[in-house]
Write a protein that holds these residues in place. Structure first.
Motif, PDB file in Angstrom:
ATOM      1  N   UNK A  84     109.240  63.769  57.005  1.00 47.37           N
ATOM      2  CA  UNK A  84     110.050  64.081  55.823  1.00 47.37           C
ATOM      3  C   UNK A  84     111.363  63.300  55.851  1.00 47.37           C
ATOM      4  N   UNK A  85     111.987  63.189  57.011  1.00 51.72           N
ATOM      5  CA  UNK A  85     113.231  62.420  57.112  1.00 51.72           C
ATOM      6  C   UNK A  85     113.018  60.964  56.705  1.00 51.72           C
ATOM      7  N   UNK A  86     111.936  60.377  57.182  1.00 54.28           N
ATOM      8  CA  UNK A  86     111.631  58.989  56.800  1.00 54.28           C
ATOM      9  C   UNK A  86     111.380  58.888  55.296  1.00 54.28           C
ATOM     10  N   UNK A  87     110.674  59.857  54.735  1.00 50.23           N
ATOM     11  CA  UNK A  87     110.408  59.858  53.296  1.00 50.23           C
ATOM     12  C   UNK A  87     111.715  59.903  52.502  1.00 50.23           C
ATOM     13  N   UNK A  88     112.624  60.756  52.903  1.00 55.05           N
ATOM     14  CA  UNK A  88     113.898  60.872  52.187  1.00 55.05           C
ATOM     15  C   UNK A  88     114.693  59.566  52.261  1.00 55.05           C
ATOM     16  N   UNK A  89     114.674  58.939  53.440  1.00 54.36           N
ATOM     17  CA  UNK A  89     115.402  57.673  53.582  1.00 54.36           C
ATOM     18  C   UNK A  89     114.819  56.591  52.675  1.00 54.36           C
ATOM     19  N   UNK A  90     113.491  56.586  52.511  1.00 54.46           N
ATOM     20  CA  UNK A  90     112.844  55.575  51.675  1.00 54.46           C
ATOM     21  C   UNK A  90     112.917  55.919  50.188  1.00 54.46           C
ATOM     22  N   UNK A  91     112.765  57.211  49.859  1.00 62.66           N
ATOM     23  CA  UNK A  91     112.722  57.621  48.450  1.00 62.66           C
ATOM     24  C   UNK A  91     114.101  57.638  47.807  1.00 62.66           C
ATOM     25  N   UNK A  94     119.838  55.090  47.999  1.00 57.92           N
ATOM     26  CA  UNK A  94     121.281  55.171  47.750  1.00 57.92           C
ATOM     27  C   UNK A  94     121.959  56.233  48.609  1.00 57.92           C
ATOM     28  N   UNK A  95     121.156  57.107  49.234  1.00 62.25           N
ATOM     29  CA  UNK A  95     121.725  58.139  50.111  1.00 62.25           C
ATOM     30  C   UNK A  95     122.141  57.572  51.460  1.00 62.25           C
ATOM     31  N   UNK A  96     121.652  56.365  51.798  1.00 58.53           N
ATOM     32  CA  UNK A  96     122.024  55.687  53.057  1.00 58.53           C
ATOM     33  C   UNK A  96     121.737  56.573  54.274  1.00 58.53           C
ATOM     34  N   UNK A  97     120.544  57.136  54.315  1.00 63.85           N
ATOM     35  CA  UNK A  97     120.157  57.985  55.444  1.00 63.85           C
ATOM     36  C   UNK A  97     119.724  57.165  56.660  1.00 63.85           C
ATOM     37  N   UNK A  99     120.475  52.990  58.297  1.00 63.69           N
ATOM     38  CA  UNK A  99     121.272  51.778  58.074  1.00 63.69           C
ATOM     39  C   UNK A  99     120.464  50.724  57.316  1.00 63.69           C
ATOM     40  N   UNK A 100     121.155  49.872  56.593  1.00 63.23           N
ATOM     41  CA  UNK A 100     120.496  48.772  55.894  1.00 63.23           C
ATOM     42  C   UNK A 100     120.038  47.693  56.866  1.00 63.23           C
ATOM     43  N   UNK A 101     120.762  47.527  57.956  1.00 63.11           N
ATOM     44  CA  UNK A 101     120.416  46.507  58.938  1.00 63.11           C
ATOM     45  C   UNK A 101     119.106  46.869  59.642  1.00 63.11           C
ATOM     46  N   UNK A 102     118.109  45.969  59.649  1.00 65.93           N
ATOM     47  CA  UNK A 102     116.815  46.289  60.264  1.00 65.93           C
ATOM     48  C   UNK A 102     116.910  46.642  61.741  1.00 65.93           C
ATOM     49  N   UNK A 103     117.814  45.969  62.462  1.00 67.24           N
ATOM     50  CA  UNK A 103     117.955  46.255  63.887  1.00 67.24           C
ATOM     51  C   UNK A 103     118.474  47.673  64.108  1.00 67.24           C
ATOM     52  N   UNK A 104     119.473  48.080  63.325  1.00 67.70           N
ATOM     53  CA  UNK A 104     120.006  49.437  63.473  1.00 67.70           C
ATOM     54  C   UNK A 104     118.995  50.484  63.027  1.00 67.70           C
ATOM     55  N   UNK A 105     118.186  50.153  62.027  1.00 70.48           N
ATOM     56  CA  UNK A 105     117.117  51.072  61.622  1.00 70.48           C
ATOM     57  C   UNK A 105     116.129  51.270  62.771  1.00 70.48           C
ATOM     58  N   UNK A 106     115.809  50.187  63.441  1.00 73.92           N
ATOM     59  CA  UNK A 106     114.901  50.284  64.585  1.00 73.92           C
ATOM     60  C   UNK A 106     115.531  51.113  65.703  1.00 73.92           C
TER      61      UNK A 106
END
Length: 380
Positions: A84-91, A94-97, A99-106
């Motif tokens: 659910x957390x991943x879904x909210x971040x993707x859906x 604009x909530x910025x749940x 980071x935009x940076x791929x490395x920080x997301x990883x």
């Protein structure tokens, strides 16, 4: 005109998992409704109409729902808090749940993977399976070492990685504060652990991280310490009552049932740094164990000797050093108890209620060794 969809979160306040989702929804300023209940009083309609597994959390993204309503099968529905957390971040980008940076997301995903694989198992093992407290310290140290060194959240800015950890850590502190019989802590151990986590210099960074998390509006809005603690008391009392009921079913009526957890002495030994005495003599001289067994609680005796041989015969010529190196280590570690019977060649058992006859040496090896191993397991 179709109704604007809204998130409905099915939740139980005492559980850390829906709390994860509530934190993310609050952080992202995402509108949502909560339908809550207590885990010990879960309504029948939840399993029958909403979520067949009856776990929490469960998220529905569609028309507004009331308790007892069945969600439409055509609208998005999800269980499992991390999903659910991943879904909210993707859906809701604009909530910025995340980071935009791929490395920080990883890195965020690695953080909550560590929570799932290291921290959560350690909490369960120490609190409810009497594992040593050092296991929990090591898991918390691992999480702490992943944090930025001085201040900030899991990957710098707040993210769903922090939502994955905080609710479980908060409830771990509650369990230590309550020091309930279900946890089987030795006297003073829970208070010592609580003081260590809150005051010891080695966990100063974790304490600072906790304070920063709890200062956020999302935590203040979703965390009611008194309410959650009261529900945990009821939950732990329920678990204790279930354990006592199970014990009564397996114990003769004349035997008293303890109101405290039965393995408290064992927990004390496990939380102690005193090295236990060795149990066996590395020779043909028999060792003897006298103990009660479950479920009948009768007194039993086990006499046995341990000597190594690949032939399955008594080998009196083997040196004690060889016996110690290959046999006693395996018995003592208990890590290879099922393999041990392949190496035990002389096991003499006397198992009875207050006495009995000693089986002769001619008794077959496998039958005798299996019985001794089973008796040893029950004694441990």
């Amino acid at each position: 005109m179709s109704e604007t969809p809204i998130i409905t979160l099915y939740s139980a306040e005492e559980s850390p998992f829906p709390h994860r989702v509530a934190l993310a929804l609050e952080e992202g300023n995402i509108p949502y409704d909560t339908i809550g209940f207590e885990l010990l009083d879960k309504p029948d309609w939840y399993k029958e109409k909403v979520y067949p597994t009856a776990k929490v959390p469960y998220l529905v993204y569609g028309p507004k729902l009331q308790p007892g309503d069945a969600p439409s099968p055509d609208v998005p529905q999800l269980g499992e808090s991390l999903v659910i957390l991943e879904f909210l971040a993707d859906a809701f980008p604009s909530a910025h749940l995340l980071p935009a940076d791929p490395f920080l997301r990883a890195k965020a995903r690695l953080f909550y993977r560590a929570v799932e694989e290291k921290f959560n198992p350690a909490v369960m093992a120490v609190f409810f399976k009497q594992a040593p407290k050092e296991d929990l310290y090591a898991a918390i140290k691992h999480i702490q070492d992943v944090l930025p060194p001085d201040t900030g959240f899991a990957v710098g800015e707040w993210s769903i990685a922090d939502a994955a950890f905080l609710p479980i850590y908060l409830r771990a502190l509650i369990v230590l504060e309550l020091d309930h019989a279900v946890s089987q802590f030795a006297p003073g151990v829970a208070a010592e652990m609580l003081a260590t986590l809150r005051e010891a210099p080695r966990f100063a960074r974790m304490q600072r991280y906790l304070e920063e998390c709890m200062a956020r509006p999302s935590a203040k809005k979703t965390w009611d310490l008194a309410s959650v603690k009261a529900k945990w008391v009821r939950r732990l009392e329920f678990f204790l009552a279930q354990a006592q009921k199970q014990q009564q079913h397996s114990t003769p009526s004349s035997a008293p049932v303890s109101t405290r957890a039965p393995s408290r002495a064992k927990a004390k030994r496990r939380n102690s740094k005193v090295k236990p005495q060795e149990l066996f003599v590395y020779d043909l001289q028999p060792s003897k164990i006298i103990r009660t067994t479950r479920p009948d609680t009768t007194v039993r005796e086990t006499l046995f000797s341990v000597v190594l041989s690949t032939s399955g015969l008594v080998a009196g010529y083997q040196l004690p050093e060889k016996v110690k190196a290959k046999g006693f280590t395996a018995v003592k570690s208990l890590n290879r108890i099922d393999e041990l019977k392949d190496h035990l060649v002389y096991l003499v058992c006397a198992v009875s209620q207050f006495g009995g006859t000693l089986p002769g040496p001619s008794q077959r090896h496998n039958k005798t060794s299996n019985r001794c191993i089973n008796d040893y397991k029950s004694w441990i």
